[in-house]
Design a protein around this motif. Structure first.
Motif, PDB file in Angstrom:
ATOM      1  N   THR A 192      28.097  43.370  34.853  1.00 25.36           N
ATOM      2  CA  THR A 192      29.534  43.411  34.532  1.00 25.36           C
ATOM      3  C   THR A 192      29.858  43.011  33.095  1.00 25.36           C
ATOM      4  OG1 THR A 192      29.867  41.119  35.286  1.00 25.36           O
ATOM      5  CG2 THR A 192      30.244  42.880  36.913  1.00 25.36           C
ATOM      6  N   LEU A 193      28.991  42.289  32.415  1.00 24.60           N
ATOM      7  CA  LEU A 193      29.378  41.688  31.137  1.00 24.60           C
ATOM      8  C   LEU A 193      29.727  42.711  30.061  1.00 24.60           C
ATOM      9  CD1 LEU A 193      27.132  38.546  30.523  1.00 24.60           C
ATOM     10  CD2 LEU A 193      29.275  38.774  31.796  1.00 24.60           C
ATOM     11  N   ARG A 194      29.124  43.871  30.109  1.00 26.48           N
ATOM     12  CA  ARG A 194      29.360  44.853  29.045  1.00 26.48           C
ATOM     13  C   ARG A 194      30.688  45.607  29.180  1.00 26.48           C
ATOM     14  NH1 ARG A 194      24.014  44.373  29.987  1.00 26.48           N
ATOM     15  NH2 ARG A 194      22.558  44.411  28.221  1.00 26.48           N
ATOM     16  N   PHE A 195      31.363  45.483  30.322  1.00 25.64           N
ATOM     17  CA  PHE A 195      32.606  46.253  30.492  1.00 25.64           C
ATOM     18  C   PHE A 195      33.700  45.426  31.179  1.00 25.64           C
ATOM     19  CE2 PHE A 195      29.660  47.178  33.910  1.00 25.64           C
ATOM     20  CZ  PHE A 195      30.405  47.147  35.075  1.00 25.64           C
ATOM     21  N   LEU A 196      33.758  44.145  30.850  1.00 30.23           N
ATOM     22  CA  LEU A 196      34.765  43.288  31.466  1.00 30.23           C
ATOM     23  C   LEU A 196      36.184  43.683  31.084  1.00 30.23           C
ATOM     24  CD1 LEU A 196      32.994  39.884  31.594  1.00 30.23           C
ATOM     25  CD2 LEU A 196      34.546  40.736  33.346  1.00 30.23           C
ATOM     26  N   ARG A 197      36.397  44.002  29.830  1.00 31.57           N
ATOM     27  CA  ARG A 197      37.739  44.410  29.412  1.00 31.57           C
ATOM     28  C   ARG A 197      38.157  45.705  30.114  1.00 31.57           C
ATOM     29  NH1 ARG A 197      41.132  40.607  28.453  1.00 31.57           N
ATOM     30  NH2 ARG A 197      41.040  39.662  26.404  1.00 31.57           N
ATOM     31  N   GLU A 198      37.213  46.594  30.301  1.00 32.09           N
ATOM     32  CA  GLU A 198      37.510  47.829  31.020  1.00 32.09           C
ATOM     33  C   GLU A 198      37.884  47.522  32.472  1.00 32.09           C
ATOM     34  OE1 GLU A 198      35.472  52.204  31.969  1.00 32.09           O
ATOM     35  OE2 GLU A 198      34.376  50.683  30.822  1.00 32.09           O
ATOM     36  N   LEU A 199      37.178  46.577  33.066  1.00 29.89           N
ATOM     37  CA  LEU A 199      37.498  46.149  34.423  1.00 29.89           C
ATOM     38  C   LEU A 199      38.920  45.601  34.509  1.00 29.89           C
ATOM     39  CD1 LEU A 199      34.371  44.294  35.897  1.00 29.89           C
ATOM     40  CD2 LEU A 199      35.771  45.996  37.083  1.00 29.89           C
ATOM     41  N   GLU A 200      39.273  44.732  33.567  1.00 26.75           N
ATOM     42  CA  GLU A 200      40.607  44.132  33.585  1.00 26.75           C
ATOM     43  C   GLU A 200      41.694  45.183  33.361  1.00 26.75           C
ATOM     44  OE1 GLU A 200      40.020  39.480  32.634  1.00 26.75           O
ATOM     45  OE2 GLU A 200      40.472  40.728  30.894  1.00 26.75           O
ATOM     46  N   LYS A 201      41.436  46.105  32.472  1.00 26.34           N
ATOM     47  CA  LYS A 201      42.403  47.183  32.229  1.00 26.34           C
ATOM     48  C   LYS A 201      42.544  48.058  33.469  1.00 26.34           C
ATOM     49  CE  LYS A 201      43.389  51.018  29.054  1.00 26.34           C
ATOM     50  NZ  LYS A 201      42.897  51.775  27.871  1.00 26.34           N
ATOM     51  N   HIS A 202      41.442  48.262  34.160  1.00 27.09           N
ATOM     52  CA  HIS A 202      41.420  49.128  35.331  1.00 27.09           C
ATOM     53  C   HIS A 202      42.292  48.588  36.461  1.00 27.09           C
ATOM     54  CE1 HIS A 202      39.686  52.543  37.408  1.00 27.09           C
ATOM     55  NE2 HIS A 202      39.244  51.797  38.397  1.00 27.09           N
ATOM     56  N   VAL A 203      42.277  47.256  36.650  1.00 25.25           N
ATOM     57  CA  VAL A 203      43.056  46.663  37.740  1.00 25.25           C
ATOM     58  C   VAL A 203      44.348  46.011  37.258  1.00 25.25           C
ATOM     59  CG1 VAL A 203      41.020  46.319  39.181  1.00 25.25           C
ATOM     60  CG2 VAL A 203      41.783  44.470  37.685  1.00 25.25           C
ATOM     61  N   GLY A 204      44.496  45.871  35.937  1.00 26.50           N
ATOM     62  CA  GLY A 204      45.737  45.341  35.387  1.00 26.50           C
ATOM     63  C   GLY A 204      45.941  43.853  35.578  1.00 26.50           C
ATOM     64  N   LYS A 205      44.835  43.096  35.633  1.00 29.79           N
ATOM     65  CA  LYS A 205      44.936  41.640  35.785  1.00 29.79           C
ATOM     66  C   LYS A 205      43.600  41.002  35.413  1.00 29.79           C
ATOM     67  CE  LYS A 205      46.007  42.188  40.021  1.00 29.79           C
ATOM     68  NZ  LYS A 205      46.407  42.089  41.440  1.00 29.79           N
ATOM     69  N   PRO A 206      43.556  39.680  35.276  1.00 25.97           N
ATOM     70  CA  PRO A 206      42.279  39.027  34.970  1.00 25.97           C
ATOM     71  C   PRO A 206      41.233  39.310  36.037  1.00 25.97           C
ATOM     72  CG  PRO A 206      44.097  37.513  34.615  1.00 25.97           C
ATOM     73  CD  PRO A 206      44.674  38.718  35.304  1.00 25.97           C
ATOM     74  N   VAL A 207      40.008  39.479  35.590  1.00 19.49           N
ATOM     75  CA  VAL A 207      38.878  39.686  36.497  1.00 19.49           C
ATOM     76  C   VAL A 207      37.829  38.621  36.195  1.00 19.49           C
ATOM     77  CG1 VAL A 207      37.011  41.232  37.192  1.00 19.49           C
ATOM     78  CG2 VAL A 207      39.280  42.172  36.696  1.00 19.49           C
TER      79      VAL A 207
END
Length: 244
Positions: A192-207
């Protein structure tokens, strides 16, 4: 300039390269000691994986690195013991490591949620449902309510390690809930570390993900202050080192 070292005890092989990525990004050493057992996501196997003897072996392997802090990087291999058992696990590991400040990924989640003042989460777990439910119970004991949780039913850590970023994004989105303040993804076998910002953008909240909070907890225990927004909301501000 002092270069800090955070020792990582990691079960088998799956997503340990996340720690090499973190080392390059943060300028902190994250040596990984592997311990071995059946990587099945089932309670008896997880209890064996997190047993004192195996963890002490990991600590011994890391002794030459002289870590400033040590983290047992296995969420399921810690929360499966329950809050009290997981606390004893950390205490025994610290003693085996010569009183090095020590934690586990399960407690890293609790500490990170406390710092973010988050009490309602959605859980996107890769584990079978019964194991996922034990993580929800662990969070509840710390005052964190899982308003929803999904157990994807993936049987082994090795399988989780093969998930693509797209598959992780899909898993996260499917598990999210509108009442959750943050999304929690608890398996250290998941990249997950390489795309954390993408994850947060995807769900619209902190991950919060397992390898992310493990790195953060190790830095906290080692007294290292770092701001790295590319590692998510948790790394947007200097961490509070007040409570250990």
């Amino acid at each position: 300039m002092t270069r800090h070292t955070v020792g990582i005890i990691y079960p088998d092989h799956a997503a340990e390269d996340d720690y090499a990525f973190a080392a390059g990004l943060l300028g902190v050493e994250f040596p990984v000691a592997h311990i071995y057992g059946t990587d099945l996501h089932a309670v008896p196997e997880l209890l064996d994986l997190g047993s004192p003897g195996k963890l002490a072996g990991g600590a011994a392997h890391l002794a030459t690195a002289k870590p400033d802090a040590l983290v047992w990087a296995c969420t399921s291999g810690s929360f499966v013991y329950g809050p009290d058992g997981a606390r004893r696990q950390v205490e025994q590991l610290s003693a085996a490591a010569g009183a090095v400040p020590t934690s586990s990924t399960s407690f890293a989640f609790v500490q990170a949620l406390r710092v973010l003042r988050t009490t309602r989460v959605a859980v996107a777990a890769s584990y079978p449902q019964d194991v996922s439910a034990l993580f929800v119970e662990f969070l509840a004991a710390a005052g964190v309510d899982a308003v929803s949780f999904t157990g994807a039913g993936i049987e082994t850590a090795a399988q989780v390690g093969t998930l693509t970023s797209g598959e992780v994004l899909d898993l996260a989105a499917a598990a999210d809930h509108p009442d959750a303040q943050a999304l929690v993804v608890p398996d250290t076998a998941m990249h997950t570390l390489r795309f954390l910002r993408e994850l947060e953008k995807h769900v619209g909240k902190p991950v919060l993900t397992a390898n992310q909070v493990t790195v953060w907890e190790g830095l906290r225990l080692a007294g290292v202050k770092v701001v790295r927004p590319e590692l998510g909301t948790l790394f947007e501000e200097e961490i509070d080192h007040g409570a250990r």
